[in-house]
Design an enzyme around this catalytic site. Structure first.
Site, PDB file in Angstrom:
ATOM      1  N   ASP A 183       0.901  -1.157   0.000  1.00 25.41           N
ATOM      2  CA  ASP A 183       0.000   0.000   0.000  1.00 25.41           C
ATOM      3  C   ASP A 183       0.937   1.202   0.000  1.00 25.41           C
ATOM      4  O   ASP A 183       1.541   1.516   1.033  1.00 25.41           O
ATOM      5  CB  ASP A 183      -0.887   0.009   1.248  1.00 25.41           C
ATOM      6  CG  ASP A 183      -1.905   1.126   1.170  1.00 25.41           C
ATOM      7  OD1 ASP A 183      -1.517   2.260   0.832  1.00 25.41           O
ATOM      8  OD2 ASP A 183      -3.089   0.874   1.435  1.00 25.41           O
ATOM      9  N   HIS A 184       1.095   1.828  -1.146  1.00 26.31           N
ATOM     10  CA  HIS A 184       2.188   2.804  -1.240  1.00 26.31           C
ATOM     11  C   HIS A 184       1.999   4.013  -0.334  1.00 26.31           C
ATOM     12  O   HIS A 184       2.946   4.729  -0.045  1.00 26.31           O
ATOM     13  CB  HIS A 184       2.463   3.211  -2.695  1.00 26.31           C
ATOM     14  CG  HIS A 184       1.497   4.199  -3.272  1.00 26.31           C
ATOM     15  ND1 HIS A 184       0.276   3.853  -3.765  1.00 26.31           N
ATOM     16  CD2 HIS A 184       1.594   5.540  -3.436  1.00 26.31           C
ATOM     17  CE1 HIS A 184      -0.333   4.940  -4.213  1.00 26.31           C
ATOM     18  NE2 HIS A 184       0.441   5.977  -4.028  1.00 26.31           N
ATOM     19  N   HIS A 246      -5.612   2.795   1.036  1.00 27.32           N
ATOM     20  CA  HIS A 246      -4.747   3.911   1.435  1.00 27.32           C
ATOM     21  C   HIS A 246      -5.279   4.668   2.658  1.00 27.32           C
ATOM     22  O   HIS A 246      -4.576   4.888   3.627  1.00 27.32           O
ATOM     23  CB  HIS A 246      -4.593   4.909   0.290  1.00 27.32           C
ATOM     24  CG  HIS A 246      -4.059   4.311  -0.981  1.00 27.32           C
ATOM     25  ND1 HIS A 246      -3.141   3.291  -0.989  1.00 27.32           N
ATOM     26  CD2 HIS A 246      -4.303   4.598  -2.282  1.00 27.32           C
ATOM     27  CE1 HIS A 246      -2.843   2.973  -2.253  1.00 27.32           C
ATOM     28  NE2 HIS A 246      -3.543   3.767  -3.053  1.00 27.32           N
TER      29      HIS A 246
HETATM   30  C1  BG6 Z   1      -3.518   4.588  -6.647  1.00 29.27           C
HETATM   31  C2  BG6 Z   1      -4.875   4.709  -7.282  1.00 29.27           C
HETATM   32  O1  BG6 Z   1      -3.474   3.518  -5.760  1.00 29.27           O
HETATM   33  O2  BG6 Z   1      -3.219   5.801  -5.961  1.00 29.27           O
HETATM   34  C3  BG6 Z   1      -4.947   5.905  -8.212  1.00 29.27           C
HETATM   35  O3  BG6 Z   1      -5.159   3.522  -8.009  1.00 29.27           O
HETATM   36  C4  BG6 Z   1      -4.528   7.152  -7.473  1.00 29.27           C
HETATM   37  O4  BG6 Z   1      -6.256   6.064  -8.731  1.00 29.27           O
HETATM   38  C5  BG6 Z   1      -3.197   6.947  -6.789  1.00 29.27           C
HETATM   39  O5  BG6 Z   1      -4.442   8.221  -8.409  1.00 29.27           O
HETATM   40  C6  BG6 Z   1      -2.849   8.135  -5.915  1.00 29.27           C
HETATM   41  O6  BG6 Z   1      -1.546   8.004  -5.446  1.00 29.27           O
HETATM   42  P1  BG6 Z   1      -0.691   9.289  -5.071  1.00 29.27           P
HETATM   43  O7  BG6 Z   1       0.559   8.720  -4.513  1.00 29.27           O
HETATM   44  O8  BG6 Z   1      -0.507  10.057  -6.339  1.00 29.27           O
HETATM   45  O9  BG6 Z   1      -1.511  10.054  -4.084  1.00 29.27           O
END
Ligand code: BG6
Length: 490
Positions: A183-184, A246
């Site tokens: 989960d980044h 997230h």
């Molecule tokens: C991803 C989603 O997990 O996270 C995308 O699938 C989203 O739809 C993205 O745009 C957002 O990541 P960040 O790091 O740009 O906030």
């Protein structure tokens, strides 16, 4: 801190995520000396191409990636020598056997010592099959002291049932300690900083409860639309795409009790415990405490943009939500009565992910209450807002802020979330990955919502909001009805 040598096998290597995030992250890790020279990266995808063509396409991806920065020729040459490519049909047992022989060759050529990371950056429907084949061909089996780790990109399942069955399928071949659910958001600097902010300082934790906190807001606003992923998004919607994973992870980090240590087990247990006390969404709560919306045409940075239903791959009568706001509540002694308003949406007014902790009023309070702003992105930092007496004889309250910004304080580039998390996985540290029980709990919590909003003839409102605004007015009305307002919309 250098990782051990290993072969990093990337399934879905020609996909968008691999090109935009994963390869640039691996390149940066190599550039900064975190990858030992004996490591190798094996791209695997359905396309037929040679290793040379793969290297060329990765070079092009790096050039386009803002995360990779300027591509250094010497570093690229050293990095590209470690890149390999294997065409791979996820459903063909034969291809896994071939992959196995490629990996043995890689072990010999580079000295990767039998250590392997299998990274699944695939459509969720393919995860279970890939794991089964890896298991059946013995690729998940490590010959000690070598190790094998499996990383599964989100979405982990598409609902509770598929997530459970994927967990069961994985555990047939791998121990939970070898599984890394990505989960980044857990790799973002400010999200990781929550552990330090809350538990290394004396000043916040004593106030971190129902006696002092009025409510918490978590906003994840994007200005982008579905970015050509209409087909995927139609099946996902923002709850599956952003909230179940997230934002619930950020919520758990904010609301959990102090973990007994920073070990993965202790942190995961603390999160699991607080999420266990999250109140379920009943039909009544869905009607009165949640809001969904879908963007219509509008303007982003002055430019006209189409509405969601006009995006390629989207049904003209789609009822998929591109905005959702949920009121989360915890039935536990720390948080009883404190709502956590969580919202996320595409095509909103501003790109902003932040947490606002709003404190209760002091006895002489006038004006804006104390707020702690945790800016996750952009411009990562923390601001504490409080009232001060404006200079002069009369007592006039004036709101001021103590503002800490990573950029001006440290002046260094912040590593991308994927860089941190990939390195953690190579080092065998899973603190900022998601454990099986937590991923299932996330699904359990959102299932009633998905069922209510996904029902064929649901009567619940789906408001359209103009692209470039802060989402449906109902999300503001809901807070107003509670005597509160969204801080970011001001
Ligand atoms: C991803 C989603 O997990 O996270 C995308 O699938 C989203 O739809 C993205 O745009 C957002 O990541 P960040 O790091 O740009 O906030």
């Amino acid at each position: 801190m250098r990782a051990e040598p290993c072969a990093f096998v990337l399934f879905g290597a020609s996909g968008d995520l691999a090109r935009r995030k994963l390869l640039p992250a691996l390149y940066r890790l190599a550039l900064e000396g975190y990858l030992p020279p004996e490591s190798a990266i094996v791209g695997a995808a359905i396309q037929h191409m040679s290793t040379e063509q793969f290297r060329a396409s990765m070079r092009e991806a790096l050039e386009r990636s803002p995360e990779a920065g300027h591509v250094d020729e010497t570093a690229w040459r050293a990095f590209s020598r470690r890149l390999h490519y294997v065409p791979m049909d996820i459903s063909s047992a034969e291809d896994y056997r071939h992959l196995g022989s490629v990996l043995e060759h890689v072990d010999r050529e580079y000295g990767t010592r039998g250590n392997r990371i299998f990274y699944l950056s695939l459509a969720p429907a393919l995860h279970a099959e890939a794991v089964r084949h890896l298991g059946e061909t013995g690729l998940t089996h490590a010959h000690s002291p070598a190790w094998v780790r499996l990383v599964v990109e989100k979405p982990f399942g598409t609902d509770l049932e598929t997530a459970r069955s994927l967990n069961q399928g994985i555990h047939r071949y791998l121990d939970e300690s070898s599984v890394y659910r990505m989960d980044h958001y857990l790799g973002k600097e400010m999200v990781q900083n929550l552990l330090v902010l809350r538990f290394a300082n004396r000043i916040f934790e004593p106030l971190w409860d129902r006696r002092h906190i009025d409510h918490v807001q978590i906003t994840s606003a994007e200005t982008v639309g579905v970015e050509g992923r209409g087909g995927y998004y139609e099946k996902a919607g923002v709850v599956r795409d952003m909230l179940q994973n997230h934002l619930l992870q950020v919520l758990a980090m904010l609301a959990m009790e102090p973990p007994s240590s920073l070990s993965p087990e202790a942190v995961h247990n603390a999160k699991r415990e607080v999420m266990a006390s999250a109140r379920a969404f009943t039909p009544e709560r869905i009607r009165t405490e949640c809001v969904r919306g879908q963007y219509g045409p509008g303007h982003i940075s002055g430019q006209p943009v189409p509405g969601y239903r006009q995006e390629p791959g989207v049904e003209p009568s789609s009822r998929t939500e591109t905005f959702a706001m949920l009121t989360m509540r915890f039935d536990n002694p720390r948080w009883a009565g404190v709502p956590f308003y969580v919202r996320s949406g595409k095509r909103l007014a501003q790109r902003l992910t932040e947490v606002v902790v709003q404190f209760k009023d002091g006895p002489l309070a006038r004006g804006t209450p104390n707020q702690l702003h945790l800016r996750i992105q952009p411009d990562e930092g923390i601001a504490l807002r409080f009232a001060t007496k404006a200079p002069g004889r009369a007592v006039h309250h004036h709101d001021v802020a103590l503002d800490f910004r990573y950029g001006s304080t440290f002046g260094t580039r912040l590593a991308e979330a994927y860089e941190r998390l990939l390195l953690d996985c190579m080092l065998g540290v899973s603190t900022h990955y998601v454990r099986n029980d937590l991923v299932e709990r996330g699904w359990e919590l959102v299932m009633p919502l998905l069922e209510a909003w996904g029902a064929a003839h649901d009567e619940l409102p789906l408001s359209t909001y103009a692209a470039g605004t802060w989402g449906p007015a109902a999300a503001s009305h809901l807070l107003e009805a509670h005597g509160r307002c969204w801080s970011a919309n001001q």
